[in-house]
Design a protein around this motif. Structure first.
Motif, mmCIF file in Angstrom:
data_model
loop_
_atom_site.group_PDB
_atom_site.id
_atom_site.type_symbol
_atom_site.label_atom_id
_atom_site.label_comp_id
_atom_site.label_asym_id
_atom_site.label_seq_id
_atom_site.Cartn_x
_atom_site.Cartn_y
_atom_site.Cartn_z
ATOM 1 N N GLN A 264 0.843 -1.200 0.000
ATOM 2 C CA GLN A 264 0.000 0.000 0.000
ATOM 3 C C GLN A 264 0.872 1.241 0.000
ATOM 4 O O GLN A 264 1.869 1.324 0.728
ATOM 5 N N LEU A 265 0.501 2.212 -0.840
ATOM 6 C CA LEU A 265 1.261 3.456 -0.933
ATOM 7 C C LEU A 265 1.160 4.242 0.372
ATOM 8 O O LEU A 265 0.071 4.432 0.909
ATOM 9 N N GLU A 266 2.308 4.693 0.836
ATOM 10 C CA GLU A 266 2.341 5.504 2.056
ATOM 11 C C GLU A 266 2.622 6.974 1.755
ATOM 12 O O GLU A 266 1.957 7.862 2.280
ATOM 13 N N SER A 267 3.631 7.247 0.899
ATOM 14 C CA SER A 267 4.010 8.638 0.674
ATOM 15 C C SER A 267 4.684 8.819 -0.681
ATOM 16 O O SER A 267 5.089 7.862 -1.338
ATOM 17 N N ARG A 268 4.789 10.082 -1.083
ATOM 18 C CA ARG A 268 5.453 10.459 -2.334
ATOM 19 C C ARG A 268 6.558 11.465 -2.011
ATOM 20 O O ARG A 268 6.459 12.230 -1.040
ATOM 21 N N HIS A 269 7.570 11.466 -2.839
ATOM 22 C CA HIS A 269 8.721 12.358 -2.626
ATOM 23 C C HIS A 269 9.164 12.867 -3.994
ATOM 24 O O HIS A 269 9.701 12.105 -4.806
ATOM 25 N N TRP A 270 8.953 14.166 -4.267
ATOM 26 C CA TRP A 270 9.335 14.759 -5.542
ATOM 27 C C TRP A 270 10.498 15.722 -5.364
ATOM 28 O O TRP A 270 10.603 16.419 -4.353
ATOM 29 N N LEU A 271 11.343 15.776 -6.365
ATOM 30 C CA LEU A 271 12.439 16.737 -6.423
ATOM 31 C C LEU A 271 12.286 17.489 -7.735
ATOM 32 O O LEU A 271 12.537 16.935 -8.807
ATOM 33 N N MET A 272 11.858 18.750 -7.662
ATOM 34 C CA MET A 272 11.588 19.546 -8.860
ATOM 35 C C MET A 272 12.782 20.429 -9.198
ATOM 36 O O MET A 272 13.373 21.057 -8.294
ATOM 37 N N ARG A 273 13.139 20.452 -10.477
ATOM 38 C CA ARG A 273 14.261 21.279 -10.919
ATOM 39 C C ARG A 273 13.736 22.492 -11.667
ATOM 40 O O ARG A 273 12.823 22.381 -12.496
ATOM 41 N N PHE A 274 14.343 23.656 -11.389
ATOM 42 C CA PHE A 274 13.918 24.897 -12.021
ATOM 43 C C PHE A 274 14.987 25.401 -12.990
ATOM 44 O O PHE A 274 16.098 24.874 -13.047
ATOM 45 N N ALA A 275 14.626 26.425 -13.759
ATOM 46 C CA ALA A 275 15.482 26.894 -14.843
ATOM 47 C C ALA A 275 16.837 27.405 -14.363
ATOM 48 O O ALA A 275 17.810 27.410 -15.129
ATOM 49 N N HIS B 152 12.192 20.298 -2.897
ATOM 50 C CA HIS B 152 11.575 19.038 -2.476
ATOM 51 C C HIS B 152 10.084 19.251 -2.226
ATOM 52 O O HIS B 152 9.663 20.295 -1.718
ATOM 53 N N ALA B 153 9.285 18.257 -2.587
ATOM 54 C CA ALA B 153 7.848 18.272 -2.304
ATOM 55 C C ALA B 153 7.450 16.875 -1.859
ATOM 56 O O ALA B 153 7.472 15.930 -2.652
ATOM 57 N N ASN B 154 7.136 16.740 -0.570
ATOM 58 C CA ASN B 154 6.790 15.439 0.001
ATOM 59 C C ASN B 154 5.359 15.482 0.538
ATOM 60 O O ASN B 154 4.829 16.541 0.867
ATOM 61 N N GLY B 155 4.754 14.311 0.646
ATOM 62 C CA GLY B 155 3.423 14.276 1.214
ATOM 63 C C GLY B 155 2.903 12.862 1.329
ATOM 64 O O GLY B 155 3.411 11.937 0.688
ATOM 65 N N VAL C 146 11.424 22.987 -14.968
ATOM 66 C CA VAL C 146 11.878 22.346 -16.207
ATOM 67 C C VAL C 146 11.844 20.823 -16.145
ATOM 68 O O VAL C 146 11.942 20.150 -17.169
ATOM 69 N N GLY C 147 11.731 20.254 -14.941
ATOM 70 C CA GLY C 147 11.696 18.800 -14.844
ATOM 71 C C GLY C 147 11.566 18.351 -13.402
ATOM 72 O O GLY C 147 11.594 19.164 -12.470
ATOM 73 N N PHE C 148 11.417 17.044 -13.207
ATOM 74 C CA PHE C 148 11.286 16.515 -11.856
ATOM 75 C C PHE C 148 11.644 15.029 -11.841
ATOM 76 O O PHE C 148 11.673 14.355 -12.867
ATOM 77 N N GLU C 149 11.953 14.554 -10.658
ATOM 78 C CA GLU C 149 12.205 13.138 -10.409
ATOM 79 C C GLU C 149 11.688 12.831 -9.013
ATOM 80 O O GLU C 149 11.245 13.737 -8.299
ATOM 81 N N GLY C 150 11.745 11.567 -8.594
ATOM 82 C CA GLY C 150 11.248 11.282 -7.254
ATOM 83 C C GLY C 150 11.160 9.810 -6.948
ATOM 84 O O GLY C 150 11.780 8.970 -7.611
ATOM 85 N N PRO D 270 12.714 8.155 -12.595
ATOM 86 C CA PRO D 270 13.877 8.849 -13.160
ATOM 87 C C PRO D 270 13.546 10.290 -13.518
ATOM 88 O O PRO D 270 12.372 10.670 -13.598
ATOM 89 N N PHE D 271 14.583 11.106 -13.735
ATOM 90 C CA PHE D 271 14.355 12.507 -14.091
ATOM 91 C C PHE D 271 13.581 12.603 -15.400
ATOM 92 O O PHE D 271 13.898 11.942 -16.388
ATOM 93 N N ILE D 272 12.538 13.434 -15.393
ATOM 94 C CA ILE D 272 11.695 13.627 -16.563
ATOM 95 C C ILE D 272 11.738 15.108 -16.946
ATOM 96 O O ILE D 272 11.420 15.976 -16.135
ATOM 97 N N GLU D 273 12.142 15.367 -18.181
ATOM 98 C CA GLU D 273 12.161 16.739 -18.686
ATOM 99 C C GLU D 273 10.766 17.122 -19.147
ATOM 100 O O GLU D 273 10.136 16.391 -19.931
ATOM 101 N N LEU D 274 10.276 18.241 -18.684
ATOM 102 C CA LEU D 274 8.920 18.662 -19.038
ATOM 103 C C LEU D 274 8.857 19.175 -20.478
ATOM 104 O O LEU D 274 9.840 19.728 -20.990
ATOM 105 N N PRO D 275 7.696 18.998 -21.147
ATOM 106 C CA PRO D 275 7.545 19.455 -22.546
ATOM 107 C C PRO D 275 7.284 20.949 -22.615
ATOM 108 O O PRO D 275 6.157 21.400 -22.872
#
Length: 308
Positions: free
Chosen positions: A218-229, A235-238, A271-275, A297-302
């Motif tokens: 069962q999913l407990e939490s998410r952890h994102w790392l967003m990259r800016f220009a 970090h964005a966790n929840g 510009v992208g994120f991973e987590g 894996p790191f995903i570059e945004l369109p």
């Protein structure tokens, strides 16, 4: 693989009558240029989709659901085609969602400076901001889209085609502990022009129960790392995702959700994120072992193009 979508296709114009009046009228608007002939030919094969209420949810060009908002891009018949004016651009709308006002269109008029870059291209142009997604000439766009469907790059069910690709640029996937995690992204043309806003779709699929080693997780939490220009990271966790804590098991091997990501409120462009996602073996109430981590894996945004 999607009989409902196939049943929604209307007969071609050349089957309706000997002389195709709608196409002749259309040619007066868009001109009989080599770049537009593939578009005309498509309507000779199938004149869009039938506009019955039951078919509106099965758009040929895909659908998605995000935070309760449902979008389905239906192919318009020749009699439903319309040209809209967006500033100095005239766009022929050929696919439309009646719920979200999302669309696909062909640039049929633009300032001369943009002719070689945009004229007769399939685009999604955001009003006011003039950010746009360029999908190339109609023939190139349609051929590429069909090839992607055949290759399985969009999930196709009996009832729908997913607008979000599961393979290719601006997507990412990984397999860990027998669970495949796939993330897809798209630019939101229909959102506020103040910031860049993107939808992202996450799919969990249990592909190897033996590798998982547990009857359920069962999913407990998410952890994102967003990259800016400016190369800064945030970090964005929840807990959970979109207010849910989905369970994966042999009986329930699949879960999908959609959410949004956007620029920083200060205007700094994302510009992208991973987590990663953290799952509990067993359940949150009855854990059976240490947490397992599913990486993204790191995903570059369109990032869309902009008309200056």
């Amino acid at each position: 693989h999607s009989p409902t979508v196939l049943r929604s296709l209307a007969p071609g114009l050349n089957w309706v009558c000997g002389v195709s009046v709608p196409v002749r009228e259309l040619l007066e608007v868009v001109s009989d240029s080599p770049d537009i002939r593939d578009f005309i030919m498509a309507h000779h094969l199938h004149d869009g989709q039938r506009r019955r209420q039951w078919f509106l949810e099965f758009g040929l060009f895909g659908s998605y659901e995000c935070y309760g908002e449902f979008c389905s891009l239906s192919w318009l018949s020749s009699r439903m085609l319309q040209i809209i004016q967006m500033g100095r651009f005239r766009i022929l709308i050929f696919a439309w969602c009646h719920l979200t006002r999302n669309y696909l269109g062909i640039v049929v008029g633009c300032p001369a400076v943009h002719n070689t870059r945009l004229l007769h291209h399939v685009v999604q142009l955001q009003p006011q901001s003039y950010r746009f997604v360029d999908k190339g000439l109609f023939g190139e766009f349609f051929t590429s889209y069909v090839d992607e469907l055949v290759a399985g790059h969009h999930d196709v069910t009996e009832d729908s085609i997913s607008m979000m690709p599961n393979h290719g640029p601006h997507t990412g996937s990984s397999i860990s502990h027998g669970i495949k995690t796939t993330v897809s992204t798209m630019f939101c043309v229909d959102e506020t022009p103040r910031f860049h806003v993107y939808r992202y779709q996450v799919t969990f699929e249990l592909v190897d129960s033996d590798a998982l080693g547990y009857s359920s997780v069962q999913l407990e939490s998410r952890h994102w790392l967003m990259r800016f220009a400016n190369d800064e990271y945030v970090h964005a966790n929840g807990p959970g995702v979109v207010g849910e804590f989905p369970m994966l098991s042999v009986d329930q091997p699949y879960y999908r959700y959609c959410s949004r990501i956007e620029d920083d409120p200060t205007g700094l462009q994302v510009v992208g994120f991973e987590g990663r996602f953290s799952f509990v073996p067993g359940s949150l109430e009855n854990p059976k072992g240490p947490n397992i981590s599913l990486p993204v894996p790191f995903i570059e945004l369109p990032i869309p193009l902009e008309i200056i």
